[in-house]
Design a protein around this motif. Structure first.
Motif, PDB file in Angstrom:
ATOM      1  N   SER A   1      -8.272  -8.237   1.576  1.00 54.08           N
ATOM      2  CA  SER A   1      -7.808  -6.800   1.260  1.00 54.08           C
ATOM      3  C   SER A   1      -6.450  -6.908   0.297  1.00 54.08           C
ATOM      4  CB  SER A   1      -7.457  -6.172   2.478  1.00 54.08           C
ATOM      5  OG  SER A   1      -6.445  -6.820   3.211  1.00 54.08           O
TER       6      SER A   1
ATOM      7  N   GLU B   1      -6.662  -4.164  -7.840  1.00 57.18           N
ATOM      8  CA  GLU B   1      -6.604  -2.726  -8.603  1.00 57.18           C
ATOM      9  C   GLU B   1      -5.231  -2.708  -9.151  1.00 57.18           C
ATOM     10  OE1 GLU B   1      -7.947   1.292  -9.142  1.00 57.18           O
ATOM     11  OE2 GLU B   1      -8.904  -0.710  -8.617  1.00 57.18           O
TER      12      GLU B   1
ATOM     13  N   GLY C   1     -13.258  -4.103   0.223  1.00 56.03           N
ATOM     14  CA  GLY C   1     -12.610  -4.826  -0.838  1.00 56.03           C
ATOM     15  C   GLY C   1     -13.649  -5.150  -1.796  1.00 56.03           C
TER      16      GLY C   1
ATOM     17  N   TYR D   1      -6.268  -4.974  -3.338  1.00 55.16           N
ATOM     18  CA  TYR D   1      -5.543  -3.880  -3.792  1.00 55.16           C
ATOM     19  C   TYR D   1      -4.699  -4.738  -4.913  1.00 55.16           C
ATOM     20  CZ  TYR D   1      -6.597  -1.270   0.373  1.00 55.16           C
ATOM     21  OH  TYR D   1      -7.104  -0.597   1.393  1.00 55.16           O
TER      22      TYR D   1
ATOM     23  N   LEU E   1       0.905  -1.271  -0.138  1.00 55.02           N
ATOM     24  CA  LEU E   1       0.064  -0.282  -0.127  1.00 55.02           C
ATOM     25  C   LEU E   1       0.604   1.289  -0.070  1.00 55.02           C
ATOM     26  CD1 LEU E   1      -2.776  -1.004   2.673  1.00 55.02           C
ATOM     27  CD2 LEU E   1      -3.146  -0.500  -0.050  1.00 55.02           C
TER      28      LEU E   1
ATOM     29  N   ARG F   1     -14.862  -2.624  -3.858  1.00 53.57           N
ATOM     30  CA  ARG F   1     -13.963  -2.114  -4.899  1.00 53.57           C
ATOM     31  C   ARG F   1     -14.034  -3.473  -5.938  1.00 53.57           C
ATOM     32  NH1 ARG F   1     -10.834  -0.506  -0.807  1.00 53.57           N
ATOM     33  NH2 ARG F   1      -9.746  -2.458  -0.495  1.00 53.57           N
TER      34      ARG F   1
END
Length: 190
Positions: A150, A157, A184, A154, A97, A187
């Motif tokens: 999570s 993405e 999550g 990520y 991140l 998303r």
């Protein structure tokens, strides 16, 4: 006489190291209990100075650096956490991140809109090394904890931003299947 001096020095050395270790824990606990972010960083730094192997202090300090956009410091601390505790999946997630945030900064949502426009035209923009590092760290977190939704979210993405749509869809599907991370999952549906 030499034996007495040597024994005394050894005793002082051993008790001194115990005292230093206790001081490190004391500063760590002060950091945990403090309500001010700058004091937390100060206490965790003191704990690290007294005990450079206290991974928990690095991890706590890294979180505060991350939240304050001191990303180079956060990355450095998360790397130290991983060196001390290589089985810490959360450290890999947060390191990913930090690299992701370093790549896109505060203009993240605007950048997403621009990239979506470019990707829809089949133009894949040039990405820096930070995005690759983010994907690597998300992948490592997933290897260590395959239930870490999570990390899949990520990574999906990041894959999407790189134009790797099939991999992004695969990870997004996994997030939905796991159903453990509401943000999550949102998303992933997006």
């Amino acid at each position: 006489m030499k034996k007495i001096i040597l024994t005394t020095l050894c005793y002082i050395g051993l008790t001194g190291s115990t005292i230093w270790g206790q001081d490190a824990i004391e500063f760590y606990n002060r950091g945990v209990n403090s309500t001010l972010a700058y004091k937390k960083i100060e206490y965790f730094t003191k704990a690290i100075h007294l005990n450079p192997n206290l991974a928990e202090a690095y991890e706590k300090r890294a979180v505060h650096y991350y939240l304050q956009w001191q990303l180079d410091k956060a990355i450095s601390d998360y790397n130290r956490v991983i060196a001390l505790k290589p089985d810490n999946a959360n450290a890999y997630l947060m390191l990913g991140l930090a690299y992701f945030k370093q790549e896109y900064g505060e203009g993240y949502s605007e950048e997403l809109q621009n990239l979506t426009f470019h990707l829809s035209k089949q133009e894949v923009p040039d990405f820096s090394e930070s995005l690759e590092r983010a994907i690597d760290n998300f992948s490592h977190a997933i290897e260590m904890n395959p239930q870490l939704a999570s990390a899949y979210s990520y990574r999906a993405e990041a894959y999407r931003l790189k134009g790797m749509i099939e991999k992004a869809m695969s990870d997004a599907t996994k997030v939905i299947q796991l159903g453990k991370d509401r943000k999550g999952t949102a998303r992933a549906h997006k």
